[in-house]
Design an enzyme around this catalytic site. Structure first.
Site, PDB file in Angstrom:
ATOM      1  N   HIS A 138       0.678  -0.909  -0.200  1.00  0.00           N
ATOM      2  CA  HIS A 138       0.109   0.151   0.123  1.00  0.00           C
ATOM      3  C   HIS A 138       1.337   1.008   0.135  1.00  0.00           C
ATOM      4  CE1 HIS A 138      -3.575   2.212   1.282  1.00  0.00           C
ATOM      5  NE2 HIS A 138      -2.616   3.329   1.969  1.00  0.00           N
ATOM      6  N   GLU A 139       1.694   0.972   0.916  1.00  0.00           N
ATOM      7  CA  GLU A 139       2.577   2.510   1.046  1.00  0.00           C
ATOM      8  C   GLU A 139       3.974   2.732  -0.049  1.00  0.00           C
ATOM      9  OE1 GLU A 139       2.712   4.162   3.654  1.00  0.00           O
ATOM     10  OE2 GLU A 139       0.426   3.112   4.783  1.00  0.00           O
ATOM     11  N   HIS A 142       1.349   4.036  -3.299  1.00  0.00           N
ATOM     12  CA  HIS A 142       1.915   5.740  -2.639  1.00  0.00           C
ATOM     13  C   HIS A 142       3.283   6.523  -3.718  1.00  0.00           C
ATOM     14  CE1 HIS A 142      -2.034   6.653  -0.383  1.00  0.00           C
ATOM     15  NE2 HIS A 142      -1.023   5.738   0.649  1.00  0.00           N
ATOM     16  N   GLU A 210      -6.324   6.942  -1.122  1.00  0.00           N
ATOM     17  CA  GLU A 210      -6.279   5.619   0.051  1.00  0.00           C
ATOM     18  C   GLU A 210      -6.835   3.935  -0.769  1.00  0.00           C
ATOM     19  OE1 GLU A 210      -3.982   5.553   2.732  1.00  0.00           O
ATOM     20  OE2 GLU A 210      -4.113   7.034   3.219  1.00  0.00           O
TER      21      GLU A 210
END
EC number: 3.4.24.-
Length: 293
Positions: A138-139, A142, A210
């Site tokens: 997930h990070e 980004h 997100e």
């Protein structure tokens, strides 16, 4: 790995940057009309923006108490991030550890080569290997989406307005001496409006980003169920973290995978994340696509 450019995210980042630029110019114009030197304001703003652009990752790490760790300290963590970064076609980012009872993770940095992926020590204790890898993916999403730079720069005008709000009396002392009380009121009202507008814009961008990062994690790991489990565990554990500990890190909520809200500040009114239920629903809808059925 299936990875397509998210034009919705790209459009939102461009629109947010444009609207914030307008808000920024209006804010500077109001201060200039009240007697501040417009040239001086531009120089100061440009200098701060320059420092934030080139040192944004260090500012975030410093404000959260995160330290960069080497591979020999956390070999498993480095191994997982390296594999995921390779899968995403990204250079290996730096790894940070944040000592906090708040289970969380975040990414920062202005580009691929200056990216930092950080986790709290507590999140590594509560998540399984698959769940932690889903959070790391997930990070990294980004970073892949390049939305960290937009969020960091977008927060600049919000922070500037907040500083003016907090120090409006002292700022007025250095402004025009005539009709100073009226000028102070105008500066304070303008600062409130700018802070609210910029915060709402940041919230709108942050909520979408997100969803995009959740989707990227599902594609990167091929296991959206692991991220669902991780989000539920993190959210559930937040209820047991002392409010003062969550309040210590609330300033970085826009960067976290799950916001740490203490219930004692205005941050509750400006949530930067979609609800857990909506994120889970979106990931469940992706599961059949990722699994190929």
């Amino acid at each position: 790995m299936k990875w397509t450019r998210d034009f919705g995210l790209t459009a939102r980042m461009a629109l947010t940057s444009f609207l914030l630029l307008i808000v920024y110019l209006i804010f500077l114009g109001v201060l200039s009309a009240l007697g501040f030197s417009f040239e001086f304001l531009l120089i100061v703003a440009a200098g701060m923006a320059f420092a934030q652009y080139f040192f944004s990752d260090k500012l975030v790490l410093w404000s959260t108490g995160t330290r960069i760790v080497e591979e020999d300290e956390y070999p498993d963590l480095h191994r997982s991030v390296r594999r995921l970064a390779t899968e995403a076609g990204l250079p290996m980012p730096k790894i940070g550890i944040m000592a906090s009872p708040v289970p969380n993770a975040f990414a920062t940095g202005r580009n691929y080569n200056n990216a930092v992926v950080a986790v709290t020590d507590s999140i590594m204790r509560i998540l399984s290997k698959e769940e932690l890898e889903a959070v790391l993916a997930h990070e990294l999403s980004h970073v892949k989406n390049r939305d960290m730079l937009t969020l960091t720069l977008a927060s600049f005008i919000s922070m500037l307005a907040f500083l003016v709000m907090r120090n409006w009396f002292f700022i007025g002392l250095f402004g025009r001496r005539d009709n100073n009380a009226g000028a102070l009121i105008v500066v304070f009202i303008a600062s409130i409006l700018v802070w609210v507008m910029s915060t709402l814009l940041i919230r709108a961008l942050s909520r979408y980003r997100e969803f995009a990062a959740d989707r990227g994690s599902a594609y990167m790991t091929g296991n959206p169920r692991a991220l669902i489990s991780a989000l539920q565990k993190i959210s559930g554990r937040m209820d047991y973290v002392p409010a003062e500990k969550k309040q210590e890190v609330e300033g970085a909520n826009a960067f976290f995978i799950i916001p740490a809200l203490s219930g004692n500040t205005l941050m509750e009114l400006f949530s930067t994340h979609p609800s857990l239920e909506k994120r889970v629903a979106a990931l469940e809808a992706l599961e059949s696509e990722v699994r190929g059925y």
